[in-house]
Design a protein around this motif. Structure first.
Motif, PDB file in Angstrom:
ATOM      1  N   TYR A   6      57.860  53.915  57.961  1.00 16.98           N
ATOM      2  CA  TYR A   6      56.401  53.714  58.536  1.00 16.98           C
ATOM      3  C   TYR A   6      56.387  53.277  60.112  1.00 16.98           C
ATOM      4  O   TYR A   6      57.427  52.543  60.592  1.00 16.98           O
ATOM      5  N   CYS A   7      55.439  53.802  60.740  1.00 15.07           N
ATOM      6  CA  CYS A   7      55.425  53.779  62.456  1.00 15.07           C
ATOM      7  C   CYS A   7      55.202  52.133  62.687  1.00 15.07           C
ATOM      8  O   CYS A   7      55.820  51.783  63.524  1.00 15.07           O
ATOM      9  N   ASP A   8      54.540  51.347  61.859  1.00 16.98           N
ATOM     10  CA  ASP A   8      54.382  49.896  62.089  1.00 16.98           C
ATOM     11  C   ASP A   8      54.921  49.200  61.063  1.00 16.98           C
ATOM     12  O   ASP A   8      54.437  48.335  60.206  1.00 16.98           O
ATOM     13  N   LEU A   9      56.183  49.297  60.788  1.00 15.75           N
ATOM     14  CA  LEU A   9      57.214  48.808  59.879  1.00 15.75           C
ATOM     15  C   LEU A   9      56.910  47.231  59.544  1.00 15.75           C
ATOM     16  O   LEU A   9      57.086  46.633  60.555  1.00 15.75           O
ATOM     17  N   TYR A  10      56.598  46.781  58.559  1.00 19.27           N
ATOM     18  CA  TYR A  10      56.654  45.334  58.099  1.00 19.27           C
ATOM     19  C   TYR A  10      58.036  44.999  57.932  1.00 19.27           C
ATOM     20  O   TYR A  10      58.704  45.504  57.011  1.00 19.27           O
ATOM     21  N   VAL A  11      58.459  43.822  58.630  1.00 17.02           N
ATOM     22  CA  VAL A  11      59.853  43.490  58.569  1.00 17.02           C
ATOM     23  C   VAL A  11      59.631  41.933  58.391  1.00 17.02           C
ATOM     24  O   VAL A  11      58.804  41.232  59.276  1.00 17.02           O
ATOM     25  N   SER A  12      60.459  41.256  57.547  1.00 21.05           N
ATOM     26  CA  SER A  12      60.575  39.891  57.410  1.00 21.05           C
ATOM     27  C   SER A  12      60.845  39.321  59.129  1.00 21.05           C
ATOM     28  O   SER A  12      61.504  39.623  59.705  1.00 21.05           O
ATOM     29  N   SER A  65      62.962  61.482  48.382  1.00 22.61           N
ATOM     30  CA  SER A  65      62.559  61.004  49.479  1.00 22.61           C
ATOM     31  C   SER A  65      61.799  59.875  49.431  1.00 22.61           C
ATOM     32  O   SER A  65      60.984  59.577  48.747  1.00 22.61           O
ATOM     33  N   LEU A  66      61.887  58.877  50.441  1.00 21.19           N
ATOM     34  CA  LEU A  66      61.576  57.770  50.363  1.00 21.19           C
ATOM     35  C   LEU A  66      60.727  57.163  51.582  1.00 21.19           C
ATOM     36  O   LEU A  66      61.151  57.426  52.690  1.00 21.19           O
ATOM     37  N   PHE A  67      59.541  56.767  51.499  1.00 15.50           N
ATOM     38  CA  PHE A  67      58.750  56.398  52.727  1.00 15.50           C
ATOM     39  C   PHE A  67      58.635  55.085  52.791  1.00 15.50           C
ATOM     40  O   PHE A  67      57.933  54.257  51.955  1.00 15.50           O
ATOM     41  N   VAL A  68      59.439  54.322  53.625  1.00 13.10           N
ATOM     42  CA  VAL A  68      59.747  52.821  53.727  1.00 13.10           C
ATOM     43  C   VAL A  68      58.825  52.360  54.634  1.00 13.10           C
ATOM     44  O   VAL A  68      58.536  52.476  55.699  1.00 13.10           O
TER      45      VAL A  68
END
Length: 114
Positions: A6-12, A65-68
């Motif tokens: 994802y373009c605005d990936l959520y990360v811990s 296919s996985l959209f993370v």
């Protein structure tokens, strides 16, 4: 396995500085026992699913296919990530279409390049 992020990936929070390294290892399907992946659900009845990245080693993911949309430090952080995504989507749209919201933002990002 095809992984798209994802373009605005959520990360811990604790992994902000290691984000690129974790993403690279996920694409290479290397073991990362502490990493949990938050992704769009494979089935249309759900919006999100999360699981240990160790599951990606199973053969059922070979052609998947996985959209993370998020990477988290363990189960509890994955729950927090899902809650954060849900809260953000609802506060911005007053709706619960998480899948639609994330895909729309990704499409806009790919179209405009930002």
């Amino acid at each position: 396995m095809q992984i798209k992020f994802y373009c605005d990936l959520y990360v811990s929070e604790c992994w902000q500085s290691k984000k690129a390294k974790i993403m690279k290892k996920l694409k290479e399907n290397r073991l990362q026992p502490a990493v949990y992946v938050v992704a769009l659900s494979q089935g249309s009845q759900n919006h999100l699913e999360f699981f240990s990245s160790m599951l990606l080693k199973q053969h059922i993911f070979d052609n998947a296919s996985l959209f993370v949309v998020g990477i988290a430090d363990g189960y509890d952080e994955a729950l927090f990530c899902v809650r954060e995504i849900t809260s953000q989507v609802y506060s911005e749209t007053k709706e619960t279409d998480i899948r639609g919201y994330l895909l729309k933002k990704q499409e806009e990002y790919e179209r405009t390049g930002r």
